[in-house]
Design an enzyme around this catalytic site. Structure first.
Site, PDB file in Angstrom:
ATOM      1  N   ASP A  78      -4.850 -11.362   4.720  1.00  0.00           N
ATOM      2  CA  ASP A  78      -4.468 -10.354   3.725  1.00  0.00           C
ATOM      3  C   ASP A  78      -5.644  -9.437   3.382  1.00  0.00           C
ATOM      4  OD1 ASP A  78      -2.852  -9.006   2.006  1.00  0.00           O
ATOM      5  OD2 ASP A  78      -2.851 -10.531   0.423  1.00  0.00           O
TER       6      ASP A  78
ATOM      7  N   ARG B 200     -10.221  -3.968   5.047  1.00  0.00           N
ATOM      8  CA  ARG B 200     -11.624  -3.869   5.437  1.00  0.00           C
ATOM      9  C   ARG B 200     -11.786  -3.994   6.956  1.00  0.00           C
ATOM     10  NH1 ARG B 200     -12.897  -8.882   1.558  1.00  0.00           N
ATOM     11  NH2 ARG B 200     -11.098  -7.914   0.567  1.00  0.00           N
TER      12      ARG B 200
ATOM     13  N   LYS C 234       1.759 -12.739   1.328  1.00  0.00           N
ATOM     14  CA  LYS C 234       1.780 -12.471  -0.116  1.00  0.00           C
ATOM     15  C   LYS C 234       3.030 -13.095  -0.735  1.00  0.00           C
ATOM     16  CE  LYS C 234      -0.530  -7.950  -0.014  1.00  0.00           C
ATOM     17  NZ  LYS C 234      -1.669  -8.247  -0.907  1.00  0.00           N
TER      18      LYS C 234
ATOM     19  N   ASP D 171       0.223   0.874   0.625  1.00  0.00           N
ATOM     20  CA  ASP D 171      -1.083   0.452   1.128  1.00  0.00           C
ATOM     21  C   ASP D 171      -1.682   1.447   2.137  1.00  0.00           C
ATOM     22  OD1 ASP D 171      -3.046  -1.423   0.689  1.00  0.00           O
ATOM     23  OD2 ASP D 171      -2.384  -2.769   2.287  1.00  0.00           O
TER      24      ASP D 171
HETATM   25  N1  BES Z   1      -3.513  -4.133  -0.093  1.00  0.00           N
HETATM   26  C1  BES Z   1      -4.150  -5.199  -0.750  1.00  0.00           C
HETATM   27  C2  BES Z   1      -4.813  -4.788  -2.045  1.00  0.00           C
HETATM   28  C3  BES Z   1      -3.910  -4.282  -3.142  1.00  0.00           C
HETATM   29  C4  BES Z   1      -3.539  -5.099  -4.166  1.00  0.00           C
HETATM   30  C5  BES Z   1      -3.510  -2.969  -3.164  1.00  0.00           C
HETATM   31  C6  BES Z   1      -2.749  -4.622  -5.180  1.00  0.00           C
HETATM   32  C7  BES Z   1      -2.721  -2.492  -4.172  1.00  0.00           C
HETATM   33  C8  BES Z   1      -2.347  -3.312  -5.193  1.00  0.00           C
HETATM   34  C9  BES Z   1      -5.229  -5.816   0.141  1.00  0.00           C
HETATM   35  O1  BES Z   1      -5.010  -5.724   1.496  1.00  0.00           O
HETATM   36  C10 BES Z   1      -5.305  -7.257  -0.217  1.00  0.00           C
HETATM   37  O2  BES Z   1      -4.334  -7.934  -0.068  1.00  0.00           O
HETATM   38  N2  BES Z   1      -6.467  -7.691  -0.693  1.00  0.00           N
HETATM   39  C11 BES Z   1      -6.646  -9.037  -1.090  1.00  0.00           C
HETATM   40  C12 BES Z   1      -8.016  -9.477  -0.632  1.00  0.00           C
HETATM   41  C13 BES Z   1      -8.232 -10.949  -0.726  1.00  0.00           C
HETATM   42  C14 BES Z   1      -7.347 -11.685   0.253  1.00  0.00           C
HETATM   43  C15 BES Z   1      -9.680 -11.235  -0.457  1.00  0.00           C
HETATM   44  C16 BES Z   1      -6.533  -9.110  -2.610  1.00  0.00           C
HETATM   45  O3  BES Z   1      -6.907  -8.154  -3.278  1.00  0.00           O
HETATM   46  O4  BES Z   1      -6.029 -10.099  -3.098  1.00  0.00           O
HETATM   47 ZN    ZN Z   2      -3.817  -4.105   2.114  1.00  0.00          ZN
HETATM   48 ZN    ZN Z   3      -3.811  -7.302   2.272  1.00  0.00          ZN
END
Ligand code: BES
Ligand code: ZN
Ligand code: ZN
Length: 502
Positions: free
Chosen positions: A352, A356, A282, A293
Site C-alpha cells: 500500500d 513512493r 485497504k 490517488d
Molecule cells: N494513497 C495512499 C495515501 C492516502 C491516504 C491518500 C488517505 C489519500 C487519503 C497511500 O498509497 C497509502 O496507502 N499510504 C499508506 C502508507 C503506509 C502503508 C506506510 C498510508 O498512508 O497508510
Molecule cells: Zn496511494
Molecule cells: Zn497505497
C-alpha cells in the site's frame, strides 16, 4: 464561461446578479465588538441602495457572509448581493477569491446563469483583484455530480467584472486572462480526479493528457509497459504488475523559444488511478476514495496546461507515473525485492506504500531527461493528514532556495502548505536488513516524513520539493465558496513556482 471586463459604473451593469464586497473596518479584537461594515465600492448608487440594510447591523461582513437585495433601487441589476471579506486588514486577494466563489455558489442553486462582480476599488492592485475574482468564480462554478442522469446544468454562462474608475485597463486585462487560464486548468485537474477508477484507468489518463497537450501544442510521449520495462523502471512496474490495466508513463515537455538552457524544471506526479492497497489491501470503508490517488498526477497535467498558455520563459518537463494498484496472482507481495531505475534495491514491506515506488522512478527519470530542479505532488500518506489536518498540505524540501521560490509562489496562489523536516536521523526508519531501503518506516510515527525520506533517496543533490497533498486533494463537504469533491490543490502553487524561475 464567457468572461468580460466592464469599464462602466457598476450601477449600470444589466445583470441578474451584481455582487459587491464588504469588509469590517473595526479594529477591536473583542469577539462581540460591533462591526463597521464598509462596502468596497465608491459607486454612489450601490452605497445608497445598500445603506438601509447595512444600517440595521444584521450583516457583519464576516468572511463569505451573504446578504441579498432584490430589485435594488437605482441599479440596473435585478439583484444586489453583498459578500463579506471579514476584517478589512485581512481582506486580501485570497479573501476576494473565496468571496467571489461564494457569490457563484449562491447564484447557482437559484438558477442564475450570469453575474457581475464589482472589483474592489480600494487597497487593491487591479491585476490581483481581477485575477482573484476570475479564479474564485471559475473554481466556484465546478460541481462534481457528473453522472447524475437528472443533473441540471447550472453552470455560469457569463461573468462580467466591473472595473472601478481609474484602474488600469491593461492591469485588469492581465488579471482576467491569468485568472481564467489558471482556474480553468485547476478545474481540468479536478475533472480528471473526479472520474471513478473504471472510467479513469492509466491509459485513459494518458489519453486525456495527450489530448490536452495536442490542444496546447505541447510535445508529449506516452510510454506503455514495454518501454517502462526497457527503461528499467522496476519500482514503478512492481506497482502495476497486479493489475490487468497496463501502466502509462506520461511525459509532457514545454520548451519555449528563448528560454535559457537551465534551469529545467521537472514536475513529477503520482498517478495511481485506483489504490486498493494491493496485497496489503485497504479496509472496505472509504476505499472508494482511492480513485483520487492520481490527484498529484492530475495537478501536474493541469499545471502543464496553464504553463503552455501563460508561456513563462523556462523549460519544464512534466512526468506522470500512472498505474492501478491491485491485488492479484501477479501482484507484488510484502517482502518482495525490486530494483528501481536508479539501481537501488527496495524491499517492499507494504504494497500500500505504492506511491513512493512509482515516484522513485519518476523522479530519477526526470533527472535523466535533464531536470535540474524537481517538484513532485502526490496523495502519498494518510499520515500527512494526521499531522496537518485538512487545512495545510505538507511540503518537504532538500534545498532552501527552491523552497524560497515555493513560499513566494504561495503568496500568489493562496494555498496553504506547511514545511515538514527531512533530517538525516530519519533515514534509519527506511533502512532494510536485506536491501538498500524498505518502502515503509520501522514505526508508524512520522509516516509522511518516512515517505519523503524514501523519495529523497532518488533525487540525490538535485534541488527538490515534495508536496504531500493526501489530506487536501478531496473535500468531503461543500464550503460556501467551493463544491465538495476534488479540490485541484497544488495546481496554482506549482504554476507560480514555475513562473518564479522565468
Ligand atoms: N494513497 C495512499 C495515501 C492516502 C491516504 C491518500 C488517505 C489519500 C487519503 C497511500 O498509497 C497509502 O496507502 N499510504 C499508506 C502508507 C503506509 C502503508 C506506510 C498510508 O498512508 O497508510
Ligand atoms: Zn496511494
Ligand atoms: Zn497505497
Amino acid at each position: 464561461m464567457k468572461t468580460e471586463l466592464l469599464f462602466t459604473p457598476a450601477a449600470t451593469a444589466q445583470t441578474e446578479l451584481l455582487a459587491v464586497f464588504a469588509a469590517d473596518k473595526s479594529t477591536s479584537k473583542e469577539r462581540d465588538a460591533k462591526p463597521e461594515v464598509a462596502l468596497l465600492t465608491a459607486d454612489e448608487a450601490i452605497r445608497k441602495a445598500a445603506s438601509y440594510v447595512l444600517s440595521t447591523g444584521e450583516f457583519k461582513a464576516e468572511p463569505n457572509e451573504t446578504l441579498l437585495l432584490h430589485a435594488p433601487e437605482g441599479l440596473a441589476a435585478t439583484r444586489l448581493l453583498i459578500v463579506g471579506l471579514g476584517k478589512a486588514a485581512k481582506a486580501d486577494p485570497h479573501a476576494v477569491r473565496k468571496a467571489a466563489g461564494t457569490a457563484v455558489r449562491f447564484a447557482k442553486p437559484r438558477g442564475i446563469r450570469s453575474l457581475a462582480i464589482a472589483a474592489p476599488d480600494r487597497d487593491f492592485d487591479a491585476t490581483h483583484a481581477v485575477r482573484a475574482i476570475a479564479e474564485g468564480v471559475i473554481l466556484g462554478d465546478f460541481d462534481s455530480d457528473t453522472y447524475r442522469t437528472d443533473r441540471k446544468d447550472r453552470s455560469i454562462q457569463t461573468l462580467s467584472v466591473v472595473i472601478p474608475h481609474g484602474a488600469h485597463r491593461s492591469a485588469a486585462e492581465t488579471g482576467l486572462r491569468e485568472g481564467v487560464i489558471i482556474a480553468e486548468s485547476q478545474n481540468f485537474a479536478r475533472t480528471l480526479i473526479n472520474e471513478p477508477g473504471n472510467l479513469m484507468t492509466p491509459s485513459i489518463l494518458a489519453r486525456r493528457a495527450a489530448t490536452m497537450a495536442d490542444e496546447q501544442c505541447l510535445r508529449y510521449e506516452i510510454h506503455g509497459p514495454q518501454t517502462i520495462q526497457e527503461l528499467g523502471m522496476h519500482a514503478f512496474l512492481s506497482v502495476a504488475q497486479g493489475s490487468d490495466e497496463p501502466p502509462a508513463l506520461i511525459v509532457i515537455t514545454y520548451e519555449p523559444e528563448g528560454a535559457p538552457a537551465e534551469p529545467v524544471l521537472g514536475l513529477v506526479g503520482k498517478g495511481i488511478t485506483f489504490d486498493t492497497g494491493g496485497i496489503s489491501i485497504k479496509p472496505a470503508d472509504s476505499m472508494e476514495k482511492m480513485k483520487y490517488d492520481m490527484a498529484g498526477g492530475a495537478a501536474m497535467i493541469g499545471a502543464m496546461r496553464a504553463i503552455a498558455q501563460l508561456k513563462p520563459k523556462v523549460k519544464v518537463i512534466g512526468i506522470v507515473c500512472a498505474a492501478e494498484n491491485m491485488p492479484s496472482g501477479k501482484a507484488v507481495k510484502p517482502g518482495d525485492i525490486t530494483f528501481a531505475m536508479s539501481g537501488k534495491s527496495i524491499e517492499v514491506l507494504n504494497t500500500d506504500a505504492e506511491g513512493r515506488m512509482v515516484l522513485a522512478d519518476g523522479l530519477h527519470y526526470s533527472k535523466q531527461l535533464g531536470a535540474t530542479h524537481l517538484i513532485d505532488a502526490a496523495t502519498l500518506t494518510g499520515a500527512v493528514a494526521i499531522a496537518l489536518g485538512q487545512i495545510n498540505a505538507g511540503v518537504f524540501a532538500n534545498d532552501d532556495e527552491a523552497y524560497k521560490h515555493f513560499t513566494k509562489a504561495l503568496e500568489t496562489s493562496g494555498e496553504k502548505f506547511w514545511r515538514l523536516p527531512l533530517d538525516d536521523e530519519y533515514r534509519e526508519q527506511i533502512r532494510s536488513s536485506i536491501a538498500d531501503i524498505q518502502n515503509t518506516g520501522l514505526t508508524r510515527y512520522g509516516g509522511a516524513i518516512n515517505a519523503a525520506m524514501f523519495l529523497k533517496e532518488f533525487v540525490g543533490d538535485t534541488p527538490w520539493l515534495h508536496l504531500d497533498i493526501a489530506g487536501m486533494a478531496w473535500l468531503d463537504a461543500d464550503k460556501p465558496w467551493t463544491a465538495k469533491g476534488p479540490t485541484g490543490v497544488a495546481v496554482r502553487s506549482i504554476v507560480e513556482w514555475v513562473r518564479s524561475y522565468a
